[in-house]
Design an enzyme around this catalytic site. Structure first.
Site, PDB file in Angstrom:
ATOM      1  CB  CYS A   1     -10.064   5.173   0.036  1.00  0.00           C
ATOM      2  SG  CYS A   1      -8.608   5.854   0.841  1.00  0.00           S
ATOM      3  CB  THR A   2      -6.391   1.724   2.317  1.00  0.00           C
ATOM      4  OG1 THR A   2      -5.893   3.042   2.075  1.00  0.00           O
ATOM      5  CG2 THR A   2      -5.836   0.754   1.300  1.00  0.00           C
TER       6      THR A   2
ATOM      7  CB  CYS B   1      -2.739   1.270  -2.649  1.00  0.00           C
ATOM      8  SG  CYS B   1      -2.902   3.009  -3.039  1.00  0.00           S
ATOM      9  CG  ASN B   2      -9.199   1.408  -3.091  1.00  0.00           C
ATOM     10  OD1 ASN B   2     -10.248   0.975  -3.538  1.00  0.00           O
ATOM     11  ND2 ASN B   2      -8.774   1.089  -1.880  1.00  0.00           N
ATOM     12  CB  THR B   3      -4.434   5.559  -5.555  1.00  0.00           C
ATOM     13  OG1 THR B   3      -5.304   6.122  -4.570  1.00  0.00           O
ATOM     14  CG2 THR B   3      -4.078   6.605  -6.574  1.00  0.00           C
TER      15      THR B   3
ATOM     16  CE1 TYR C   1       2.941   5.676  -3.098  1.00  0.00           C
ATOM     17  CE2 TYR C   1       1.834   3.818  -4.150  1.00  0.00           C
ATOM     18  CZ  TYR C   1       2.952   4.351  -3.535  1.00  0.00           C
ATOM     19  OH  TYR C   1       4.076   3.578  -3.378  1.00  0.00           O
ATOM     20  N   GLY C   2      -2.753   9.128  -3.557  1.00  0.00           N
ATOM     21  CA  GLY C   2      -4.067   9.572  -4.062  1.00  0.00           C
ATOM     22  C   GLY C   2      -4.078  10.957  -4.673  1.00  0.00           C
TER      23      GLY C   2
ATOM     24  CG  ASP D   1      -1.811   1.232   1.289  1.00  0.00           C
ATOM     25  OD1 ASP D   1      -2.370   1.592   0.238  1.00  0.00           O
ATOM     26  OD2 ASP D   1      -1.933   1.855   2.366  1.00  0.00           O
ATOM     27  CB  SER D   2       0.155   4.772  -0.692  1.00  0.00           C
ATOM     28  OG  SER D   2      -1.060   4.773   0.046  1.00  0.00           O
TER      29      SER D   2
HETATM   30  N1  DGL Z   1      -4.008   3.881   0.007  1.00  0.00           N
HETATM   31  C1  DGL Z   1      -4.674   4.940  -0.709  1.00  0.00           C
HETATM   32  C2  DGL Z   1      -5.881   4.365  -1.457  1.00  0.00           C
HETATM   33  O1  DGL Z   1      -6.451   3.369  -1.072  1.00  0.00           O
HETATM   34  C3  DGL Z   1      -5.097   6.072   0.218  1.00  0.00           C
HETATM   35  C4  DGL Z   1      -3.938   6.879   0.771  1.00  0.00           C
HETATM   36  C5  DGL Z   1      -3.142   7.582  -0.315  1.00  0.00           C
HETATM   37  O2  DGL Z   1      -3.631   8.565  -0.904  1.00  0.00           O
HETATM   38  O3  DGL Z   1      -2.054   7.112  -0.605  1.00  0.00           O
HETATM   39  O4  DGL Z   1      -6.257   4.915  -2.464  1.00  0.00           O
END
Ligand code: DGL
Length: 285
Positions: A186-187, A75-77, A44-45, A12-13
């Site tokens: 999003c996480t 990570c969703n992004t 990352y978002g 994940d980020s």
């Molecule tokens: N992990 C990111 C996501 O799920 C959220 C935090 C970020 O912006 O890195 O998109």
């Protein structure tokens, strides 16, 4: 290489992906797992597609270097921008959070009005919307970035009036559109479930992709003959590219228990040759 005793890798980020690790560990308790959080380069978002793709490649490659049998992009992004690239380039199966979240939303929606919330990058990528649009008319999908939710969760303000205000700001549009299902894309958002549910009401089903992803990981491992048999508790190893000031509290909040042992990964090591590869690939496109 096809060795079921190898660990599952999750990246994940930052620390938010620990919500995904938690679900995976609950579902597959005897599997060893290695978590990498790119805490030096989070978030990352807010970043552009090429940067997220470059980071995700380095993260995935790092996990493969540790001998994992499956890479889970928590990570969703990163799932939105880099999943296809990683699946094509990494030598192990790769799973992201978007497909499982979409599958669950489609299975649970009663009226076919689906909302999705995420970081600016995730929503701008259009990935959730495109997957949903394969089965639902586009005018029944409402997508909304909620950029303040991540820092609110990181600061532990989940039960605070600032979060109530942010819910009102971001979710009014979704409530007015009478969605019946909301994907928490999003996480960090699973930790806001009580605040989101309080604002939207009990008629809106909240979909946490971490839960569905664990089922998808189990099926992927089973069909590849890589599911680890037997009982016992798997080992959890943690790698981070930075140790943030709030690491102890935030980590425990996401994982549900304290993280005791962490290895720090040097950014030079992480970036290594991968940066050159990506620069070449980017130049071609
Ligand atoms: N992990 C990111 C996501 O799920 C959220 C935090 C970020 O912006 O890195 O998109």
């Amino acid at each position: 290489m096809a060795d079921a005793s190898r660990p599952i890798g999750i990246f994940d980020s930052g620390l938010g992906g620990l919500t995904v690790l938690r679900s995976l560990h609950r579902r597959l308790p005897s599997e060893d797992m290695v978590y990498f959080g790119d805490t030096a380069r989070v978030p990352y978002g807010t970043k552009g597609a090429r940067t997220v793709q470059a980071f995700a490649w380095q993260d995935g490659r790092f996990l493969v270097s540790l001998g994992v049998k499956l890479v889970v992009v928590a990570c969703n992004t990163a799932s939105a921008f880099a999943l296809d690239d990683l699946a094509a380039r990494l030598p192990v199966p790769v799973l992201g959070v978007i497909e499982p979240g979409v599958a669950t939303a489609l299975a649970r929606t009663r009226g076919g009005r689906i909302g999705v919330i995420g970081t600016r990058g995730t929503i701008a990528s259009g990935r959730y919307q495109a997957r949903l649009a394969a089965r639902v008319a586009p005018d029944r999908i409402v997508a909304r970035p909620c950029p303040l939710f991540v820092p609110l969760v990181e600061e532990g303000l989940v039960d605070h009036r600032l979060t109530e205000m942010a819910c009102r700001e971001y979710l009014t549009e979704l409530r007015d559109a009478s969605i019946d299902t909301l994907i928490l894309g999003c996480t960090h958002y699973p930790l806001l479930k009580p605040a989101i549910a309080a604002f939207l009401g009990p008629q809106v089903e909240l979909v946490d992709s971490a839960e569905t992803l664990a089922g998808a990981a189990e099926s992927a491992l089973r069909s590849a003959g890589l599911l680890r048999g037997g009982g016992g508790q798997g080992r959890l190893d943690f790698y981070l590219s930075d140790i943030p000031w709030t690491f102890t509290e935030v980590g425990a909040r996401f994982l549900g228990k304290p993280i005791t042992d962490v290895t720090t990964v040097n950014l030079d090591e992480l970036e290594g040759e991968g940066r050159l590869d990506l620069a070449r690939k980017g130049d071609d496109t």
